[in-house]
Motif scaffolding. Structure first.
Motif, short mmCIF file in Angstrom:
data_model
loop_
_atom_site.label_atom_id
_atom_site.label_comp_id
_atom_site.label_asym_id
_atom_site.label_seq_id
_atom_site.Cartn_x
_atom_site.Cartn_y
_atom_site.Cartn_z
N ASP A 1 7.67 -10.45 5.98
CA ASP A 1 9.07 -10.15 5.68
C ASP A 1 9.20 -9.07 4.61
O ASP A 1 10.11 -8.24 4.65
CB ASP A 1 9.80 -11.42 5.22
CG ASP A 1 10.03 -12.41 6.35
OD1 ASP A 1 9.98 -12.00 7.53
OD2 ASP A 1 10.26 -13.60 6.04
N VAL A 2 8.29 -9.10 3.64
CA VAL A 2 8.34 -8.11 2.55
C VAL A 2 8.15 -6.70 3.09
O VAL A 2 8.93 -5.78 2.80
CB VAL A 2 7.28 -8.43 1.48
CG1 VAL A 2 7.14 -7.27 0.49
CG2 VAL A 2 7.65 -9.70 0.74
N VAL A 3 7.13 -6.49 3.91
CA VAL A 3 6.87 -5.16 4.46
C VAL A 3 7.97 -4.76 5.44
O VAL A 3 8.38 -3.59 5.49
CB VAL A 3 5.48 -5.10 5.10
CG1 VAL A 3 5.29 -3.81 5.89
CG2 VAL A 3 4.40 -5.22 4.03
N THR A 4 8.49 -5.72 6.19
CA THR A 4 9.61 -5.42 7.09
C THR A 4 10.81 -4.89 6.30
O THR A 4 11.46 -3.91 6.70
CB THR A 4 10.01 -6.67 7.88
OG1 THR A 4 8.89 -7.09 8.68
CG2 THR A 4 11.19 -6.39 8.80
N GLY B 1 3.30 -4.91 -4.42
CA GLY B 1 4.39 -5.72 -3.90
C GLY B 1 5.02 -6.62 -4.94
O GLY B 1 4.75 -6.55 -6.15
N ILE B 2 5.85 -7.49 -4.43
CA ILE B 2 6.66 -8.40 -5.26
C ILE B 2 5.78 -9.32 -6.10
O ILE B 2 4.79 -9.89 -5.63
CB ILE B 2 7.56 -9.25 -4.35
CG1 ILE B 2 8.64 -8.38 -3.68
CG2 ILE B 2 8.18 -10.40 -5.11
CD1 ILE B 2 9.79 -8.02 -4.58
N GLY B 3 6.15 -9.49 -7.37
CA GLY B 3 5.50 -10.48 -8.24
C GLY B 3 4.11 -10.11 -8.67
O GLY B 3 3.27 -10.99 -8.87
N ALA B 4 3.82 -8.82 -8.85
CA ALA B 4 2.47 -8.38 -9.18
C ALA B 4 2.31 -7.91 -10.61
O ALA B 4 1.50 -8.45 -11.37
CB ALA B 4 2.03 -7.28 -8.21
N ILE B 5 3.08 -6.89 -11.02
CA ILE B 5 2.79 -6.26 -12.31
C ILE B 5 3.13 -7.15 -13.50
O ILE B 5 2.68 -6.88 -14.62
CB ILE B 5 3.50 -4.89 -12.45
CG1 ILE B 5 5.02 -5.03 -12.36
CG2 ILE B 5 2.97 -3.91 -11.42
CD1 ILE B 5 5.76 -3.74 -12.70
N HIS C 1 -3.33 -10.47 -3.23
CA HIS C 1 -3.32 -11.92 -2.99
C HIS C 1 -4.04 -12.23 -1.67
O HIS C 1 -5.15 -11.76 -1.46
CB HIS C 1 -1.90 -12.46 -3.06
CG HIS C 1 -1.81 -13.96 -3.10
ND1 HIS C 1 -2.76 -14.74 -3.72
CD2 HIS C 1 -0.89 -14.82 -2.57
CE1 HIS C 1 -2.42 -16.02 -3.58
NE2 HIS C 1 -1.31 -16.10 -2.89
N ILE C 2 -3.42 -12.99 -0.76
CA ILE C 2 -4.13 -13.42 0.46
C ILE C 2 -3.98 -12.42 1.61
O ILE C 2 -4.40 -12.70 2.73
CB ILE C 2 -3.71 -14.82 0.92
CG1 ILE C 2 -2.23 -14.85 1.32
CG2 ILE C 2 -4.00 -15.84 -0.19
CD1 ILE C 2 -1.83 -16.17 1.99
N GLY C 3 -3.40 -11.25 1.34
CA GLY C 3 -3.51 -10.14 2.26
C GLY C 3 -2.46 -10.02 3.35
O GLY C 3 -2.60 -9.15 4.22
N THR C 4 -1.40 -10.81 3.32
CA THR C 4 -0.42 -10.71 4.40
C THR C 4 0.29 -9.35 4.40
O THR C 4 0.50 -8.77 5.48
CB THR C 4 0.61 -11.85 4.30
OG1 THR C 4 1.15 -11.89 2.98
CG2 THR C 4 -0.04 -13.18 4.62
N PRO D 1 19.58 -13.39 6.42
CA PRO D 1 18.69 -13.13 7.56
C PRO D 1 17.52 -12.25 7.13
O PRO D 1 17.68 -11.33 6.33
CB PRO D 1 19.61 -12.40 8.55
CG PRO D 1 20.99 -12.82 8.19
CD PRO D 1 20.99 -13.01 6.70
N GLY D 2 16.35 -12.56 7.64
CA GLY D 2 15.17 -11.76 7.30
C GLY D 2 14.38 -12.29 6.13
O GLY D 2 13.38 -11.69 5.74
N GLY D 3 14.81 -13.43 5.55
CA GLY D 3 14.00 -14.06 4.51
C GLY D 3 14.37 -13.71 3.08
O GLY D 3 13.80 -14.25 2.14
N GLU D 4 15.32 -12.80 2.87
CA GLU D 4 15.74 -12.45 1.51
C GLU D 4 16.74 -13.48 0.98
O GLU D 4 17.43 -14.17 1.73
CB GLU D 4 16.37 -11.07 1.50
CG GLU D 4 15.43 -9.93 1.83
CD GLU D 4 14.58 -9.50 0.66
OE1 GLU D 4 15.15 -9.24 -0.43
OE2 GLU D 4 13.34 -9.41 0.82
#
Length: 276
Positions: free
Chosen positions: A39-42, A126-130, A62-65, A250-253
């Motif tokens: 969903d993030v990349v979408t 991506g989200i939640g990294a830095i 992280h786990i690479g999704t 819609p889309g997970g956000e």
């Protein structure tokens, strides 16, 4: 002084298999459907554009999704993370989903020691990294070192205003309670859960994190020899950041239910390494 890397690594090593097993990460969808994207990349696609043929690096993968998703868009991807357990899960995901990705175990600040400088067209974060990094200027120097001249940084992240909010208020007020600006001392958290649904009882519950103000991030990139080419603030975020005060879109956000335009939820920042 407590080693923040060791503390955080223990937490993420324990989280990684739990996250991979959770339906929230939709690992089964990656394996079942060769066209499935996170969903993030979408969400990122309109600003990310065509990345076919690019050599890409996903820092703190992280786990690479998201890394697998970028590879499915046509980039030759490398994912880097400091958690051995996360890298193990990412490699399993890539193999089981039939998506070639190279995964490397390393701390972000040591990335230039294990990867060739100037060898990437795209660095993605991506989200939640830095927020797990204490020094945003050092991060920016690593990004600039790894990009080729003209190479691009793409980062979508939680907005520093969002990170500074108290997230458990019952009165619905938006209250700035935590640091907005980077500070040497970390915010120390002791939480017995994670952001996916699970019955797992965690042993390693302490984490150290830092906020970085928007001006600090932009300035760090400029000082590292980058040219900022885009900065977009968004009114949604891909998790329920303020429990009980948000509505799922819609889309997970997720979005603040009451007058969401009050709050910058996330941002997308793009920058290019200056040609030399």
């Amino acid at each position: 002084m407590t080693d923040y890397r060791a503390v955080n690594r223990a937490n993420w090593d324990e989280r990684a298999p739990v996250h991979a097993a959770s339906p929230d990460y939709r690992v089964a969808d990656f394996i079942r459907d060769p066209a499935h994207l996170s969903d993030v990349v979408t969400f990122d696609l309109p600003l990310l554009g065509d990345i076919r043929g690019m050599r890409g690096l996903h820092l703190q993968c992280h786990i690479g999704t998201d890394t697998v998703s970028l590879a499915r868009l046509g980039a030759t991807m490398t994912g880097l993370d400091f958690s051995a357990a996360s890298i193990a899960e990412a490699r399993k995901l890539a193999e089981r989903s039939g998506t070639p990705v190279d995964f490397v175990e390393s701390d972000v600040y040591g990335a230039a020691d294990v990867l060739k400088a100037g060898s990437f067209d795209l660095v993605f974060t991506g989200i939640g990294a830095i927020g797990w990094l204490p020094d945003i200027r050092q991060w920016a120097r690593v990004v600039a070192t790894l990009l080729r001249p003209g190479g691009r940084l793409f980062i979508r992240e939680g907005h520093p205003v969002l990170w500074a909010l108290q997230d458990d208020r019952e009165d619905g007020l938006l209250v700035l309670d935590f640091d907005y600006f980077e500070h040497e001392a970390p915010l120390v958290w002791d939480e017995d859960g994670t952001y996916v649904e699970t019955d797992h009882s965690f042993e390693h519950t302490t984490t150290h994190s830092w906020n970085h103000g928007m001006g600090e991030i932009v300035t760090a990139l400029l000082e590292a020899g980058m040219t900022v080419t885009g900065l977009v603030e968004h009114d949604s975020v891909p998790w329920e950041a303020l429990p009980g005060a948000m509505t799922k879109l819609p889309g997970g956000e997720w979005q603040l239910t009451d007058r969401p335009r009050r709050l910058p939820h996330t941002y997308t920042l793009q920058a290019v390494r200056t040609a030399v």
